[in-house]
Design an enzyme around this catalytic site. Structure first.
Site, PDB file in Angstrom:
ATOM      1  N   LYS A  55       2.363   4.453   1.395  1.00 20.43           N
ATOM      2  CA  LYS A  55       2.546   4.953   2.771  1.00 20.43           C
ATOM      3  C   LYS A  55       2.352   6.467   2.711  1.00 20.43           C
ATOM      4  O   LYS A  55       3.219   7.205   2.242  1.00 20.43           O
ATOM      5  CB  LYS A  55       3.950   4.613   3.298  1.00 20.43           C
ATOM      6  CG  LYS A  55       4.161   4.998   4.756  1.00 20.43           C
ATOM      7  CD  LYS A  55       5.560   4.614   5.239  1.00 20.43           C
ATOM      8  CE  LYS A  55       5.707   4.690   6.743  1.00 20.43           C
ATOM      9  NZ  LYS A  55       5.505   5.992   7.327  1.00 20.43           N
ATOM     10  N   ARG A 103      -1.773   9.788  11.461  1.00 21.27           N
ATOM     11  CA  ARG A 103      -2.538   8.569  11.738  1.00 21.27           C
ATOM     12  C   ARG A 103      -3.813   8.938  12.490  1.00 21.27           C
ATOM     13  O   ARG A 103      -3.778   9.781  13.397  1.00 21.27           O
ATOM     14  CB  ARG A 103      -1.681   7.635  12.612  1.00 21.27           C
ATOM     15  CG  ARG A 103      -2.312   6.281  12.953  1.00 21.27           C
ATOM     16  CD  ARG A 103      -1.995   5.290  11.890  1.00 21.27           C
ATOM     17  NE  ARG A 103      -2.411   3.934  12.178  1.00 21.27           N
ATOM     18  CZ  ARG A 103      -1.565   2.943  12.388  1.00 21.27           C
ATOM     19  NH1 ARG A 103      -0.251   3.153  12.427  1.00 21.27           N
ATOM     20  NH2 ARG A 103      -2.008   1.712  12.559  1.00 21.27           N
ATOM     21  N   GLU A 157       5.397   8.603   1.231  1.00 26.74           N
ATOM     22  CA  GLU A 157       6.733   8.330   1.760  1.00 26.74           C
ATOM     23  C   GLU A 157       7.344   7.061   1.196  1.00 26.74           C
ATOM     24  O   GLU A 157       8.534   6.836   1.284  1.00 26.74           O
ATOM     25  CB  GLU A 157       6.632   8.130   3.274  1.00 26.74           C
ATOM     26  CG  GLU A 157       6.629   9.391   4.082  1.00 26.74           C
ATOM     27  CD  GLU A 157       6.734   9.046   5.561  1.00 26.74           C
ATOM     28  OE1 GLU A 157       7.703   9.465   6.188  1.00 26.74           O
ATOM     29  OE2 GLU A 157       5.851   8.333   6.062  1.00 26.74           O
ATOM     30  N   GLU A 183       0.845  -1.207   0.000  1.00 25.47           N
ATOM     31  CA  GLU A 183       0.000   0.000   0.000  1.00 25.47           C
ATOM     32  C   GLU A 183       0.872   1.244   0.000  1.00 25.47           C
ATOM     33  O   GLU A 183       1.981   1.212   0.548  1.00 25.47           O
ATOM     34  CB  GLU A 183      -0.853   0.041   1.280  1.00 25.47           C
ATOM     35  CG  GLU A 183      -1.985  -0.933   1.284  1.00 25.47           C
ATOM     36  CD  GLU A 183      -2.694  -0.950   2.635  1.00 25.47           C
ATOM     37  OE1 GLU A 183      -3.595  -1.767   2.793  1.00 25.47           O
ATOM     38  OE2 GLU A 183      -2.332  -0.169   3.527  1.00 25.47           O
ATOM     39  N   ARG A 185      -2.113   8.879  16.836  1.00 26.01           N
ATOM     40  CA  ARG A 185      -1.224   7.730  16.959  1.00 26.01           C
ATOM     41  C   ARG A 185      -0.879   7.448  18.421  1.00 26.01           C
ATOM     42  O   ARG A 185      -0.636   6.319  18.813  1.00 26.01           O
ATOM     43  CB  ARG A 185       0.044   8.059  16.161  1.00 26.01           C
ATOM     44  CG  ARG A 185       1.065   7.026  16.260  1.00 26.01           C
ATOM     45  CD  ARG A 185       2.381   7.574  15.776  1.00 26.01           C
ATOM     46  NE  ARG A 185       3.399   6.770  16.378  1.00 26.01           N
ATOM     47  CZ  ARG A 185       4.405   6.255  15.734  1.00 26.01           C
ATOM     48  NH1 ARG A 185       4.545   6.472  14.460  1.00 26.01           N
ATOM     49  NH2 ARG A 185       5.285   5.529  16.363  1.00 26.01           N
ATOM     50  N   GLU A 223      -5.090   7.283   7.484  1.00 28.46           N
ATOM     51  CA  GLU A 223      -4.155   8.415   7.518  1.00 28.46           C
ATOM     52  C   GLU A 223      -4.921   9.634   7.003  1.00 28.46           C
ATOM     53  O   GLU A 223      -5.591   9.565   5.963  1.00 28.46           O
ATOM     54  CB  GLU A 223      -2.963   8.089   6.599  1.00 28.46           C
ATOM     55  CG  GLU A 223      -1.803   9.037   6.702  1.00 28.46           C
ATOM     56  CD  GLU A 223      -0.839   8.737   7.848  1.00 28.46           C
ATOM     57  OE1 GLU A 223      -1.127   7.892   8.722  1.00 28.46           O
ATOM     58  OE2 GLU A 223       0.229   9.385   7.867  1.00 28.46           O
TER      59      GLU A 223
END
Ligand code: ATP
Length: 570
Positions: free
Chosen positions: A290, A295, A442, A288, A311, A343
């Site tokens: 990132k 989060r 990322e 997937e 998070r 996210e």
């Protein structure tokens, strides 16, 4: 050094069975721990301390555990002590009959308000001896302090602190202050506390046999408490369940609860696509994007109430009113309650593109009003942990994904499923990684699908691997480091700091370990700016919880307050 075996008799002698546990008992235990460095010995001390509490007044266990964790409430309740040094200094001065400037100058010398409090008390004589502090009294007062709000709240907080300080004896003032500053830092982490709690329960329940097949009951008990706490991080629920149902039933008596965030599952780093294909040779996996955002665990209750947790399990609902308002639009009508793992990413809806994290971080943090929002976010959903009354943590990811896809509808720029690829072809994954990076992600997260693929709360699991572009180009990862000391600059750099000692926080041992000295990569103006901000953080000597080489002789030490991004990123 005192051995943990010395601990029990001396401490138990402090009070009678059935009486409230004295705060002195806890303070002496903290003192004992602060002289140790080994995790096993520290776990033993904490275990003995908790056993003693269970044995005499089990009611006090919740308060003792909260104080040892240096918390007043679970993270998601957002209740914090919220006390600055200024209030503590005022309270200390008033409690000890000194002036604020005397306290301040001693603080400058000793570098630790706890030690100042300790020294002030020992030189005080009392007209009337106040009642001894108990663990429950201290904890209840801390909660009251945390709840003070509005006009005069600082004054009220100060008066409550003062009352505690007046009653404190022996080593109590030092630990009271450190707890109030939320800087207990005596070398043990919450994970050690949880392990010790499990072990204490085993000792307490010697009559009840562990289930068969358990080789090491102490280790197993530690594992159970850690696991349960990652699903239900609330001592007020876990501790009573432990006392009434026992350790071997804890996983049944404590379960996932809608409205209480579970610790998010995290990923282990990998170096390249080849490593992934190798590691997951006989296993189905999914790759997937990132996303580089924040989060979010979104809880949607049957009554339509929405809560968003960060998070770190903090309540973030007030930061994302736009998400709260929109979320019910994306669920299908059959969906009555759910927990989404996703996210939240800054998004430009006109240009239809993901924006970098730096843009997201410009959003206000609290009490945001929808009409004031300048940075839109898109929800990128990648997991579902609960659906219509059923926890899904124990389901394999393949099943959770099916539930996720079946329960929501995408709306471009508002709600999308994380872009995913199922393939074990090296080139295909490499191309997918490149596409992720080109779209401001990322890198990739790679997850096992139908074997070893349950949701593992709070774990950095081998079943989730992360692959970042940076890993392949430079060192393994970016590092969050804290400047703990500096060296005076010379030549062109005279007048400001020329190099810094950077440390990494080790939460298992609760210490800052120096990791490198850095003096290059800064422009002169950056150095000047950093020097100015750090100059206000100078302390007279290194903290007891700093670890550094003996040869390291910096010119000044800092309070460990700020995480600095590496120069290239800041
Ligand atoms: P880093 O600082 O490098 O992000 P981290 O320790 O914060 O590391 P990681 O374990 O590296 O977190 O990666 C997991 C994080 O990646 C999650 O906390 C989440 O915020 C983010 N993320 C983005 N996309 C996904 C995705 N598809 N699945 C899971 N997590 C994702």
């Amino acid at each position: 050094k005192k051995k943990p075996a010395d601990f029990d008799p001396k401490m138990v002698a402090c009070w009678e069975k059935g009486e409230r546990v004295p705060f002195l008992f806890l303070s002496l235990a903290f003192d004992l721990i602060s002289n140790e460095t080994g995790r096993i010995v520290i776990t033993d001390i904490v275990c003995n301390m908790l056993r003693t509490v269970i044995d005499t007044t089990p009611d006090d266990l919740v308060a003792a555990v909260y104080l040892a964790a240096n918390k007043v409430a679970p993270a998601h309740e957002g209740l914090e002590l919220g006390i600055g040094d200024a209030s503590i200094i005022k309270a200390l001065a008033e409690a000890c009959g000194r002036t604020e400037s005397q306290v301040k100058s001693q603080y400058k010398d000793k570098g630790d308000l706890g030690l100042v409090a300790q020294a002030s008390r020992s030189s005080q004589s009392m007209m009337r001896k106040p009642d001894p502090l108990t663990v429950v009294k201290v904890f209840d007062t801390f909660r009251l302090i945390a709840k003070e709000s509005g006009k005069d709240s600082q004054e009220k907080k100060k008066n409550r602190i003062k009352a505690l300080l007046v009653a404190a004896t022996d080593c109590e003032p030092q630990y009271l202050i450190r707890l109030l500053q939320t800087k207990l830092r005596i070398g043990f982490s919450e994970q050690t506390l949880l392990a010790a709690l499990g072990q204490a329960a085993v000792h307490n329940e010697q009559h009840s046999k562990p289930p068969p097949n358990i080789q090491s009951p102490l280790e197993e008990a530690a594992k159970i408490v850690k696991q349960v706490f990652s699903i239900l991080p609330v001592y007020d629920k876990v501790v009573p369940a432990l006392l009434t149902g026992g350790i071997w039933n804890l996983s049944k008596t404590c379960s996932f609860t809608l409205g209480i965030p579970v610790g998010p599952m995290l990923a282990k780093p990998t170096k390249g696509v080849a490593e992934i294909v190798n590691k997951f040779q006989d296993i189905d996996f999914i790759c997937e994007y990132k996303y580089d955002g924040e989060r979010a665990q979104i809880h949607y209750m049957e009554n339509g109430i929405v809560e968003i947790y960060s998070r770190n399990a903090e309540r973030n609902t007030g930061k994302f009113p736009d998400v709260v308002a929109a979320i019910s639009r994306f669920k299908k009508s059959s969906v009555k309650s759910f927990v989404l793992d996703c996210e939240l990413v800054a998004y430009d809806r006109v240009q239809k593109k993901i924006l970098p994290f730096q843009i997201l971080s410009t959003r206000a943090r609290k009490n945001v009003v929808v009409s004031d929002i300048k940075v839109d976010v898109c929800i990128f959903a990648f997991d579902i942990l609960y659906l219509n009354g059923q926890p899904l943590l124990q389901e394999q990811l393949k099943v959770r994904k099916e539930r996720l896809y079946d329960s929501f509808e995408e709306e471009a720029g508002f709600y999308q499923f994380a872009t995913a690829l199922t393939s074990n072809e090296l080139e295909e994954i490499q191309a997918f990684l490149d596409s992720a990076v080109s779209l401001s992600c990322e890198g990739l997260i790679i997850k096992t699908l139908d074997r070893d693929a349950t949701y593992e709360p709070s774990k950095r699991s081998l079943n989730w691997l992360k692959l970042k572009k940076d890993y392949m180009e430079s060192i393994g990862d970016t590092l969050d480091l804290v400047p703990i000391a500096a060296f005076h600059g010379r030549g062109k750099r005279t007048g400001f700091y020329g190099a810094f000692l950077l440390a990494c926080y080790d939460d298992r041992n609760e210490e800052f370990q120096s990791i490198c000295k850095i003096g290059t990569g800064f422009t002169e103006s950056e150095l000047e700016e950093r020097s100015a901000s750090l100059r206000t953080k100078v302390i007279p000597e290194p903290k007891s919880y700093y670890r550094y080489g003996e040869m390291m002789k910096p010119d000044v030490w800092f309070e460990a307050t700020e995480v600095k991004l590496p120069p290239l990123l800041s």
